[in-house]
Scaffold this active site. Structure first.
Site, mmCIF file in Angstrom:
data_model
loop_
_atom_site.group_PDB
_atom_site.id
_atom_site.type_symbol
_atom_site.label_atom_id
_atom_site.label_comp_id
_atom_site.label_asym_id
_atom_site.label_seq_id
_atom_site.Cartn_x
_atom_site.Cartn_y
_atom_site.Cartn_z
ATOM 1 N N GLY A 92 -4.631 -59.265 3.362
ATOM 2 C CA GLY A 92 -5.812 -58.927 2.563
ATOM 3 C C GLY A 92 -6.802 -58.017 3.256
ATOM 4 O O GLY A 92 -7.914 -57.824 2.764
ATOM 5 N N GLN A 93 -6.414 -57.450 4.410
ATOM 6 C CA GLN A 93 -7.355 -56.577 5.124
ATOM 7 C C GLN A 93 -7.534 -55.265 4.368
ATOM 8 O O GLN A 93 -6.564 -54.608 3.990
ATOM 9 C CB GLN A 93 -6.856 -56.296 6.552
ATOM 10 C CG GLN A 93 -7.877 -55.532 7.384
ATOM 11 C CD GLN A 93 -7.493 -55.413 8.862
ATOM 12 O OE1 GLN A 93 -6.385 -55.790 9.255
ATOM 13 N NE2 GLN A 93 -8.402 -54.903 9.659
ATOM 14 N N VAL A 95 -10.644 -53.228 5.286
ATOM 15 C CA VAL A 95 -11.383 -52.385 6.239
ATOM 16 C C VAL A 95 -10.726 -52.579 7.601
ATOM 17 O O VAL A 95 -10.637 -53.712 8.097
ATOM 18 C CB VAL A 95 -12.875 -52.763 6.281
ATOM 19 C CG1 VAL A 95 -13.583 -51.985 7.384
ATOM 20 C CG2 VAL A 95 -13.542 -52.490 4.928
ATOM 21 N N HIS A 99 -13.041 -57.750 11.558
ATOM 22 C CA HIS A 99 -14.287 -58.394 11.138
ATOM 23 C C HIS A 99 -14.009 -59.837 10.748
ATOM 24 O O HIS A 99 -12.979 -60.151 10.159
ATOM 25 C CB HIS A 99 -14.943 -57.640 9.981
ATOM 26 C CG HIS A 99 -14.023 -57.366 8.832
ATOM 27 N ND1 HIS A 99 -13.110 -56.329 8.838
ATOM 28 C CD2 HIS A 99 -13.849 -58.018 7.652
ATOM 29 C CE1 HIS A 99 -12.425 -56.343 7.704
ATOM 30 N NE2 HIS A 99 -12.845 -57.367 6.972
ATOM 31 N N HIS A 101 -15.336 -62.854 8.494
ATOM 32 C CA HIS A 101 -16.206 -63.237 7.383
ATOM 33 C C HIS A 101 -16.795 -64.613 7.672
ATOM 34 O O HIS A 101 -16.053 -65.539 8.022
ATOM 35 C CB HIS A 101 -15.404 -63.368 6.087
ATOM 36 C CG HIS A 101 -14.858 -62.087 5.541
ATOM 37 N ND1 HIS A 101 -15.472 -61.390 4.535
ATOM 38 C CD2 HIS A 101 -13.748 -61.376 5.854
ATOM 39 C CE1 HIS A 101 -14.760 -60.310 4.233
ATOM 40 N NE2 HIS A 101 -13.700 -60.279 5.021
HETATM 41 P P1 AMP Z 1 -11.366 -57.429 4.194
HETATM 42 O O1 AMP Z 1 -10.926 -56.187 4.956
HETATM 43 O O2 AMP Z 1 -10.546 -57.687 2.967
HETATM 44 O O3 AMP Z 1 -11.498 -58.645 5.059
HETATM 45 O O4 AMP Z 1 -12.813 -57.189 3.602
HETATM 46 C C1 AMP Z 1 -13.621 -56.092 3.845
HETATM 47 C C2 AMP Z 1 -15.010 -56.542 3.498
HETATM 48 O O5 AMP Z 1 -15.906 -55.516 3.906
HETATM 49 C C3 AMP Z 1 -15.247 -56.769 1.992
HETATM 50 O O6 AMP Z 1 -15.767 -58.090 1.803
HETATM 51 C C4 AMP Z 1 -16.249 -55.688 1.618
HETATM 52 O O7 AMP Z 1 -17.170 -56.108 0.630
HETATM 53 C C5 AMP Z 1 -16.925 -55.408 2.955
HETATM 54 N N1 AMP Z 1 -17.488 -54.078 3.083
HETATM 55 C C6 AMP Z 1 -16.866 -52.898 2.844
HETATM 56 N N2 AMP Z 1 -17.709 -51.879 3.094
HETATM 57 C C7 AMP Z 1 -18.883 -52.427 3.513
HETATM 58 C C8 AMP Z 1 -20.141 -51.899 3.911
HETATM 59 N N3 AMP Z 1 -20.373 -50.581 3.924
HETATM 60 N N4 AMP Z 1 -21.110 -52.755 4.283
HETATM 61 C C9 AMP Z 1 -20.900 -54.082 4.241
HETATM 62 N N5 AMP Z 1 -19.736 -54.646 3.876
HETATM 63 C C10 AMP Z 1 -18.742 -53.838 3.508
#
Ligand code: AMP
Ligand code: ZN
Length: 142
Positions: A92-93, A95, A99, A101
């Site tokens: 589910g990544q 970005v 990071h 959550h």
């Molecule tokens: P994931 O890679 O699935 O764990 O999640 C990426 C997370 O980054 C998601 O919850 C997005 O809402 C969050 N996200 C993406 N871009 C930004 C941003 N510019 N600022 C804050 N959160 C972000």
């Protein structure tokens, strides 16, 4: 790192609502929260995922995540907390800057975690897999 929204945030080139930070990690509000207080903790040093994350940065991410979880509870934003890290597309990544959550959970909130369980494996099967993992850990110095 080019083309990384979280590196842009760290460089002050994209906006963010900062929560905390130290020499290793920074925490800021998720732009699309599952609930009020949903926070991301990231390493300052760009890493894609668990394979290239400095273990000390990983430890710092968890430490700060733990403190943020306590703050969410103190503020009444969370009755419970999930810490979640998606490592890889299949996990589910979305970005590709590691990071963590910190997900504030409330009864009846919008997040569901569901599993389609297969029948429970035998103790033998669990032992065999555990042995394979032990062996793999020995050979990677983990
Ligand atoms: P994931 O890679 O699935 O764990 O999640 C990426 C997370 O980054 C998601 O919850 C997005 O809402 C969050 N996200 C993406 N871009 C930004 C941003 N510019 N600022 C804050 N959160 C972000
Ligand atoms: Zn980055």
């Amino acid at each position: 790192m080019d083309d990384c929204i979280f590196c842009d945030i760290l460089a002050g080139q994209a906006e963010a609502s900062f929560v905390a930070g130290d020499e290793r990690v920074v925490a800021f509000a998720d732009i699309l929260p599952i609930g009020e207080g949903h926070t991301l903790v990231i390493p300052r040093r760009h890493a894609i995922g668990l394979h290239d994350l400095d273990p000390e940065d990983g430890a710092a991410m968890f430490r700060l995540g733990q403190r943020i979880a306590a703050a969410q509870r103190r503020l009444g934003l969370a009755e419970g907390v999930n810490l979640f890290l998606a490592d890889g597309v299949v996990a589910g990544q979305e970005v590709f800057h590691a990071h963590l959550h910190v997900l504030p959970r409330q009864d009846g909130d919008a997040l569901t975690l569901s599993v389609d369980y297969a029948p429970a494996p035998s103790r033998d099967a669990l032992d065999t897999t555990a042995a394979r993992l032990r062996d793999a850990l020995e050979h990677t110095g983990g």
